[in-house]
Write a protein that holds these residues in place. Structure first.
Motif, PDB file in Angstrom:
ATOM      1  N   ASP A  21     -13.855   3.530  -9.552  1.00  0.00           N
ATOM      2  CA  ASP A  21     -14.864   4.458 -10.073  1.00  0.00           C
ATOM      3  C   ASP A  21     -15.117   5.625  -9.123  1.00  0.00           C
ATOM      4  O   ASP A  21     -16.261   5.946  -8.797  1.00  0.00           O
ATOM      5  N   VAL A  22     -14.055   6.225  -8.685  1.00  0.00           N
ATOM      6  CA  VAL A  22     -14.173   7.368  -7.776  1.00  0.00           C
ATOM      7  C   VAL A  22     -14.505   8.611  -8.620  1.00  0.00           C
ATOM      8  O   VAL A  22     -13.895   8.829  -9.655  1.00  0.00           O
ATOM      9  N   ALA A  73      -4.021  -1.036  -6.069  1.00  0.00           N
ATOM     10  CA  ALA A  73      -3.876  -0.376  -7.377  1.00  0.00           C
ATOM     11  C   ALA A  73      -2.809   0.710  -7.355  1.00  0.00           C
ATOM     12  O   ALA A  73      -2.041   0.855  -8.299  1.00  0.00           O
ATOM     13  N   LYS A 112      -8.727   6.048  -8.849  1.00  0.00           N
ATOM     14  CA  LYS A 112      -9.995   6.515  -9.433  1.00  0.00           C
ATOM     15  C   LYS A 112     -10.530   5.496 -10.428  1.00  0.00           C
ATOM     16  O   LYS A 112     -11.720   5.203 -10.460  1.00  0.00           O
ATOM     17  N   ALA A 113      -9.620   4.976 -11.253  1.00  0.00           N
ATOM     18  CA  ALA A 113     -10.043   4.009 -12.267  1.00  0.00           C
ATOM     19  C   ALA A 113     -10.469   2.699 -11.609  1.00  0.00           C
ATOM     20  O   ALA A 113     -11.495   2.123 -11.962  1.00  0.00           O
ATOM     21  N   GLU A 114      -9.685   2.276 -10.633  1.00  0.00           N
ATOM     22  CA  GLU A 114      -9.966   0.983 -10.004  1.00  0.00           C
ATOM     23  C   GLU A 114     -11.325   0.985  -9.316  1.00  0.00           C
ATOM     24  O   GLU A 114     -12.055   0.007  -9.379  1.00  0.00           O
ATOM     25  N   GLU A 119      -9.794  -6.011  -1.470  1.00  0.00           N
ATOM     26  CA  GLU A 119     -10.429  -6.916  -2.422  1.00  0.00           C
ATOM     27  C   GLU A 119      -9.392  -7.436  -3.424  1.00  0.00           C
ATOM     28  O   GLU A 119      -9.422  -8.602  -3.817  1.00  0.00           O
ATOM     29  N   ARG A 120      -8.512  -6.559  -3.854  1.00  0.00           N
ATOM     30  CA  ARG A 120      -7.437  -6.971  -4.763  1.00  0.00           C
ATOM     31  C   ARG A 120      -6.424  -7.829  -4.026  1.00  0.00           C
ATOM     32  O   ARG A 120      -5.925  -8.820  -4.555  1.00  0.00           O
ATOM     33  N   ALA A 172      -7.353 -11.219  -3.739  1.00  0.00           N
ATOM     34  CA  ALA A 172      -7.250 -11.935  -5.015  1.00  0.00           C
ATOM     35  C   ALA A 172      -5.790 -12.104  -5.446  1.00  0.00           C
ATOM     36  O   ALA A 172      -5.508 -12.503  -6.570  1.00  0.00           O
ATOM     37  N   LEU A 196      -3.479  -9.716  -5.660  1.00  0.00           N
ATOM     38  CA  LEU A 196      -2.914  -8.568  -6.374  1.00  0.00           C
ATOM     39  C   LEU A 196      -2.408  -7.530  -5.386  1.00  0.00           C
ATOM     40  O   LEU A 196      -2.720  -7.578  -4.200  1.00  0.00           O
ATOM     41  N   GLU A 197      -1.655  -6.578  -5.906  1.00  0.00           N
ATOM     42  CA  GLU A 197      -1.227  -5.452  -5.066  1.00  0.00           C
ATOM     43  C   GLU A 197      -2.332  -4.398  -5.078  1.00  0.00           C
ATOM     44  O   GLU A 197      -3.117  -4.338  -6.015  1.00  0.00           O
ATOM     45  N   GLN A 244       0.688  -0.920  -7.349  1.00  0.00           N
ATOM     46  CA  GLN A 244       1.028  -1.519  -8.638  1.00  0.00           C
ATOM     47  C   GLN A 244       1.472  -0.468  -9.643  1.00  0.00           C
ATOM     48  O   GLN A 244       2.380  -0.678 -10.419  1.00  0.00           O
ATOM     49  N   THR A 245       0.839   0.687  -9.631  1.00  0.00           N
ATOM     50  CA  THR A 245       1.115   1.685 -10.662  1.00  0.00           C
ATOM     51  C   THR A 245       2.257   2.618 -10.289  1.00  0.00           C
ATOM     52  O   THR A 245       2.704   3.402 -11.119  1.00  0.00           O
ATOM     53  N   ALA A 291      -4.857   6.047 -10.610  1.00  0.00           N
ATOM     54  CA  ALA A 291      -5.119   4.607 -10.722  1.00  0.00           C
ATOM     55  C   ALA A 291      -6.250   4.202  -9.792  1.00  0.00           C
ATOM     56  O   ALA A 291      -7.103   3.374 -10.126  1.00  0.00           O
TER      57      ALA A 291
END
Lengths: 756, 264, 197
Positions: free
Chosen positions: B27-28, B155, B23-25, B146-147, B150, B152-153, B158-159, B21
């Motif tokens: 762009d790793v 990444a 990596k996706a969040e 950053e999340r 905003a 959010l948890e 959250q996953t 997750a």
């Protein structure tokens, strides 16, 4: 070679007078790929658009997704916050879906093999040409050999419409190899015993004790199922794991029964025998809801704890301990029904034993027990009934029917029977193979046989998302839109914790992005073939959207309505415990759980679960067993760059004392060689651990991709299936046993015997 | 305050969702990780057979070893407390620890990609992302600040399918409760820089984790310093040094650097 | 015969863009090939020009089967080099595959290319098109120079195109089994390398 002038000078002086057509005219005739558009500012995660309606297919648990899309690019996948199943969470594979969508190795256009079958040279062709060729080749085979000249191996939701079409064509032999060689057998054994198929609906979250046999939750990451398991542990359940290997589940267990492989039925029979003998079974439940208890009791009476302890190579006290834990916590015990079960060719009886043990404990439809979950139902799309020429009836040509074999087989024709007929041409020729979303090379044993069968075909058509092993054998290879780019499966479920407020949900798969290149969905492809074969007027739906809408109508829903509900429609459900408080129903022929199953006796099988011995490893070899890698769905995810980074290969587990005696170290690179001298093409890393018995070698299934067109996964790890040069076909079901081969270790090209 | 994370190994099943997750969040690149999962065991421990996992990430340490080695030019930076709005101005290089949230961050615009910070971290929590900028930039976990800002948890939190990752203030809520129950840090005698990622689990799993994953020594400071200096010379960012001086010094270093792995 | 003696760079870019599309009789004909041959010749690639000059029959009526044979051979070559092949196609014609360590399609760099198109008043014509596919980038360059935006052309070449094209070019030169693609990438190289500061 260096050009002689600069571009600027070229433009000043060059003349293309020699060209036959003015350059301006040549370039004006081609369709542009760029069109005037507007500018949108780039953004962070805050600036993405959330697209709802995704349903995952990185595995087949089908979590509900949303996509974060920015500038037409799918940036991230997340669990749909509205989901009562997976919630906002996704597993590693679910998260890695975008690396499948954007994998440069994926199939992009229809292709024709202009080389040899199995050693392809591909040429991109147009869809028209591809569909023309498929239609005429299929038609030719049907005309020459009849519809029985075709066979289908398929897998996944996108194959539903195609299989319906081939059924309409009159094709009698279709098989989902990854169902047949996985949980098909579990489902059918449960159906005959309970009258319903519980799948894995077992209420672990509310169990006081759990029994897992050959089930490795944690390595098998089905999201809400894992959550169910972990929640049960947190709430204090006693966990028993029976496994020759210290699995991820065993690592969280209170009791690890380090059982000798292939003896689980003996273990289960002994536990049941002990419970009955000590009077600690649920007499009330058994009396009211079980059929044939007395005959059952007598039949299993011989399997004493002492006898089983010897067979299973576990202490007597441990069998008693397990029985005690189960009895003390009954009926709130989770006897996991299992999933993949095609191990030894005698597995039907073992699965029945799971069901019988749960019955003795009364562990049905009570907190912790096996549940009968009520899900919403949806409709189907049918092709019209058809009159065939010359009184042809597909049923008459179904291989298992003709040979009167495998009376308890899962739906379809056993994979292996199709393959045999492809090779032998008996009882009639099969000359055309359609493969849709399946990868039978990796799915079932004896790969050389599968290859021989494929070579024997007049025509092989394969549809897939990626260039898997089977695609090398296609004459025409069709690229399918993946699960994030198409409509299809309608996921139906309930809240994952049975104790929570009962709810039901429906989530049809909707695309999160448009397909790239020329990838198409199965309705589009099949209709194209049907039209060309002259069945235009029989086509039941024009698009995949219409297909899904039609199915939803039965539930009073539509895609439009579900879109407004952010991709998931939720309504009040039915408490699965309520049945127990009122009335159970086991819709078998006796109306009860069949401890003793007459139907089995009628067909010449044991009506009561029975333990049968299987051959022991030959000297110098150990039994090969396999399981799952938590970040892979077998071969399907091997080419995923992110998942490959997490777990690139499948470590070969070997007992540490054995390894020391063999001079092997953790981390050694090894190959495997089986009892028939078959050596694995690729190698993997050796994992030396005390967490495995000495008579087995373990590795995760699905690695060692053969198709070099999968540039990430090619040759990574060892293909366990390639070691299965033998199989045992289960007489009840026709499923292939896949734990009946034996291996030794090969290091630096030198085979090393496994010491006795 | 200080943000912190607790990993509950009793809940973790080693599914690697957190790593993917992330990596996706962010762009790793596929072959790097801002966080990771190491699979441990099955191995014998004094408390029985254990098989567990090391889900690792930047520890946002109290005394981060990575911050002091950053050779980039310093600037004055003003930080604001997310709760009280109170402000504080400090001189920072390209990487720094936020005085209010305790999160260690990298200013990508000023990072020169030398990799000194990555070498200085005893936990291996930093890497140089080759996809950012011309020669790459240092990158690492930010606790997804950053999340978090905003609403959010992170990444990975959250996953996480079994809620094994608990994020929040060190002194409040779930995190504080886990600390009271004995959640502990991966620290050794030589490496004691106040990591703010804590691990919680049964005796055998904690034993396996700690014996195999605790860093036993701090990366050697002299090497890192040399690399950092070298990088600065290569980039020409050394303050008050003329071109001749830079060339001269660089030559001197090149000739005395036998390892040959300098990143000029 | 070609009566238009003025050579427009915009047209050349389009020709190169079309030439990198999947070989198809709709564009791969004698007219196209004669222009390509002429361009190669004028740019100093005599060998390449000569190699391609006899490829397409001038009289399409009588030479149809020969033309089909050439197209067929190029289709197999295109599929192998750029689409799917055993051992992976050697030169996927997409920028992100070379520019990012993951080598995926539709990566961050692809997004940047698309935004660049948009900021210059263009966008991909439909969502099945990958913004950083070589023929799309060449077409965009053609559009820029047709509008007289030579600074922007230079910028796009330097920032987006050349950083990956150079690798792509080398792979094609090494892996090609048919003279067409080496000739074409040399010509693309010629028109995209010289003006970049």
């Amino acid at each position: 070679m260096a050009p002689r002038m600069s571009r600027r000078r070229f433009l000043q002086t060059a003349s293309l007078a020699a060209a036959s057509v003015p350059l301006s005219k040549v370039v004006a005739s081609a369709q542009p790929t760029l069109a005037p558009g507007t500018f949108a500012a780039p953004g962070s995660f805050k600036d993405t658009k959330t697209v709802t309606g995704g349903v995952c297919e990185m595995c087949f648990w089908r979590c509900q997704l949303v996509g974060k899309v920015r500038n037409g690019r799918l940036v991230k996948l997340e669990g749909n916050p509205k989901s009562i199943d997976n919630g906002k969470a996704l597993c590693a594979r679910g998260n890695a879906g975008i690396k499948l969508v954007y994998d440069p190795d994926r199939l992009k256009y229809p292709m024709k093999n202009v080389g040899e079958r199995g050693k392809p040279v591909w040429k991109r062709i147009s869809w028209d040409e591809a569909l023309d060729e498929c239609a005429s080749r299929l038609d030719g085979i049907v005309k020459k050999y009849g519809p029985q000249g075709l066979a289908v191996w398929y897998h996944g939701a996108s194959a539903h419409y195609p299989t319906a079409f081939f059924k309409f064509l009159g094709v009698p032999n279709m098989c989902e190899p990854a169902f047949y060689q996985c949980r098909g057998q579990t489902a059918i054994a449960m159906l005959h015993t309970l009258g319903f198929v519980p799948n894995e609906d077992v209420d672990m979250a509310n169990a006081k004790a759990m029994l897992l046999i050959g089930t490795h939750i944690g390595e098998n990451v089905h999201l809400s199922h894992v959550r169910n398991f972990i929640t049960g542990i947190e709430r204090g359940a006693r966990v028993i794991v029976v496994d020759p290997r210290f699995s991820s589940a065993a690592a969280k267990a209170h009791v690890w029964v380090k059982i000798k492989p292939a003896t689980d039925t003996a273990f289960l029979l002994a536990v049941m025998n002990h419970l009955i003998a000590s009077g600690r079974y649920n007499k009330k439940f058994v009396e009211k809801w079980c059929n044939g208890f007395e005959k059952f009791k007598t039949a299993i009476g011989g399997m004493t704890v002492a006898k089983a302890a010897k067979i299973c190579d576990v202490p007597e006290s441990q069998i008693v301990e397990v029985a005690d834990i189960l009895a003390a916590n009954a009926p709130n015990v989770a006897i996991h029904p299992g999933r993949h079960a095609t191990w030894y060719g005698n597995d039907f009886q073992r699965i029945r034993a799971h069901a019988c043990l749960a019955a003795l404990l009364g562990a049905y439809e009570v907190p912790g027990g096996i549940q009968k979950i009520e899900r919403m139902s949806t409709g189907h799309v049918h092709w019209p009934e058809r009159e065939f020429k010359d009184d042809y009836d597909p049923e008459d040509y179904a291989l298992a029917e003709m040979e009167e074999k495998y009376p308890f087989r899962p739906p379809g024709t056993p994979t292996d029977m199709i393959r045999e007929t492809m090779i032998s041409g008996k009882p009639y020729p099969i000359k055309g193979m359609i493969v849709w979303g399946a990868n039978p090379i990796k799915t079932f044993p004896c790969q050389e046989e599968t290859e021989k069968a494929l070579k024997n075909m007049d025509f092989v058509m394969v549809t897939d998302v990626s260039p898997t092993d089977i695609t090398m054998w296609a004459d025409i290879l069709l690229p399918e839109a993946c699960y994030l780019e198409r409509y299809d499966h309608i996921e139906k479920g309930t809240q994952w914790d049975c104790a929570d407020k009962p709810q039901q949900f429906i989530a049809p798969r909707m695309p999160l992005i448009e397909p790239m290149f020329e990838r198409k969905d199965s309705v589009w492809i099949i209709n194209g073939i049907a039209r060309r074969m002259g069945f235009e007027k029989d086509i039941p739906v024009k698009t995949q959207e219409e297909y899904v809408d039609h199915c939803l109508k039965e539930a009073g829903l539509s895609l439009e309505k579900i879109r407004q509900q952010d991709g998931i429609y939720i309504r009040k459900g039915v408490c699965s415990y309520c049945h127990a408080q009122k009335q159970h129903s086991f819709p078998t022929s006796s109306g009860k759980i069949e401890l003793y199953l007459d139907d089995l006796k009628d067909e010449g099988f044991s009506p009561v679960p029975v333990y049968t011995r299987v051959p022991e490893p030959p000297r110098g070899y150990a039994r090969m067993i396999y399981g799952r890698s938590p970040v892979h769905s077998f071969n399907r995810t091997q080419n995923n760059a992110w998942l490959n980074h997490e777990i690139p290969e499948n470590p070969v587990w070997i007992n540490d004392e054995l390894a020391a005696r063999m001079g092997l170290k953790d981390g050694d690179r090894v190959a495997l060689e089986n009892q028939d001298g078959k050596r694995s093409v690729s190698t993997s890393v050796l994992k030396v651990t005390p967490g495995i018995r000495k008579d087995v070698i373990f590795l995760a299934h699905g690695f060692g991709t053969f198709n070099s067109a999968m540039t990430v996964g090619y040759g990574k790890g060892i293909d366990d299936q390639s070691m299965n040069t033998r199989t045992v076909i289960e007489p009840e079901t026709g499923c292939c046993g896949m734990r009946v081969n034996f291996v030794r270790i090969v290091k630096d090209g030198r085979p090393i015997d496994i010491p006795a | 305050m200080q943000y912190a994370m607790v990993i509950d190994l009793n809940r973790c099943v080693g599914c690697h969702a957190c790593a993917v997750a992330c990596k996706a969040e962010w762009d790793v690149p596929a072959h790097n990780g801002r966080n990771w999962v190491r699979r441990l065991g099955p191995a014998e421990t004094p408390y029985g057979l254990s098989k567990t996992y090391y889900p690792g990430l930047c520890n946002h340490c109290d005394e981060p070893a990575c911050v002091e080695v950053c050779p980039a030019d310093t600037v004055m930076k003003t930080f604001a407390c997310p709760e009280t709005g109170r402000k504080k101005t400090m001189e920072v290089a390209a990487t720094y620890k936020d005085p209010f949230t305790g999160v260690v961050l990298i200013d990508k615009d000023r990072c020169i990609g030398c990799g000194a910070c990555a070498e200085a971290c005893p936990y291996g929590a930093r890497y140089v992302n080759p996809d950012i900028g011309e020669d790459g930039k240092a990158d690492k976990c930010t606790f997804c600040i950053e999340r978090v800002e905003a609403g959010l948890e992170p990444a990975c939190v959250q996953t996480c399918l079994s809620n094994a990752r608990i994020f929040g203030r060190l002194d409040q809520g779930e995190v504080a409760r886990y600390l009271k129950r004995g959640a502990s840090r991966l620290e050794s005698d030589a490496v004691r820089i106040g990591p703010n990622v804590f691990y919680f689990g049964n005796k055998k799993d904690m034993h396996l984790l700690k014996t195999t994953c605790t860093p036993k020594e701090m990366p050697e400071a002299s090497l890192i310093g040399k690399r950092a200096l070298f990088a600065r010379l290569g980039k020409g960012v050394l303050k008050g040094t003329g071109l001749a001086g830079i060339v001269g010094m660089a030559c001197g270093i090149v000739s005395s650097d036998d390892s040959g792995d300098g990143k000029a | 015969m070609n009566s238009d003696s003025g050579v427009s760079l915009g047209h050349i870019y389009r020709l190169l863009a079309i030439g990198m599309r999947y070989p198809d009789s709709a564009w791969l004909n004698e007219g196209f090939m004669s222009n390509l041959v002429a361009l190669l010749g004028e740019a100093g690639f005599g060998t390449e020009s000569a190699g391609l000059s006899s490829l397409m029959p001038p009289d399409m009526e009588s030479g149809q089967s020969l033309a089909d044979k050439v197209i067929n051979a190029l289709q197999v070559e295109f599929t192998r080099l750029f689409i799917n092949a055993p051992a992976g196609c050697p030169a996927p014609p997409f920028g992100s595959v070379y520019l990012e360590s993951c080598g995926s399609l539709q990566a961050v760099t692809t997004e940047k290319v698309r935004l660049y198109y948009r900021s210059h008043g263009f966008d991909i014509a439909d969502s099945s098109i990958i913004p950083d596919e070589i023929s799309v980038e060449l077409e965009f360059l053609g559009l820029l120079v047709s509008k007289g935006e030579f600074d922007k052309e230079g910028h796009f070449l330097k920032e987006f195109f050349r950083p990956w094209f150079v690798t792509f070019r080398d792979i094609v030169l090494k892996e090609a089994r048919h003279p067409y693609y080496p000739a074409l990438v040399r010509l693309i190289d010629f028109f995209t390398s010289q003006e970049v500061e």
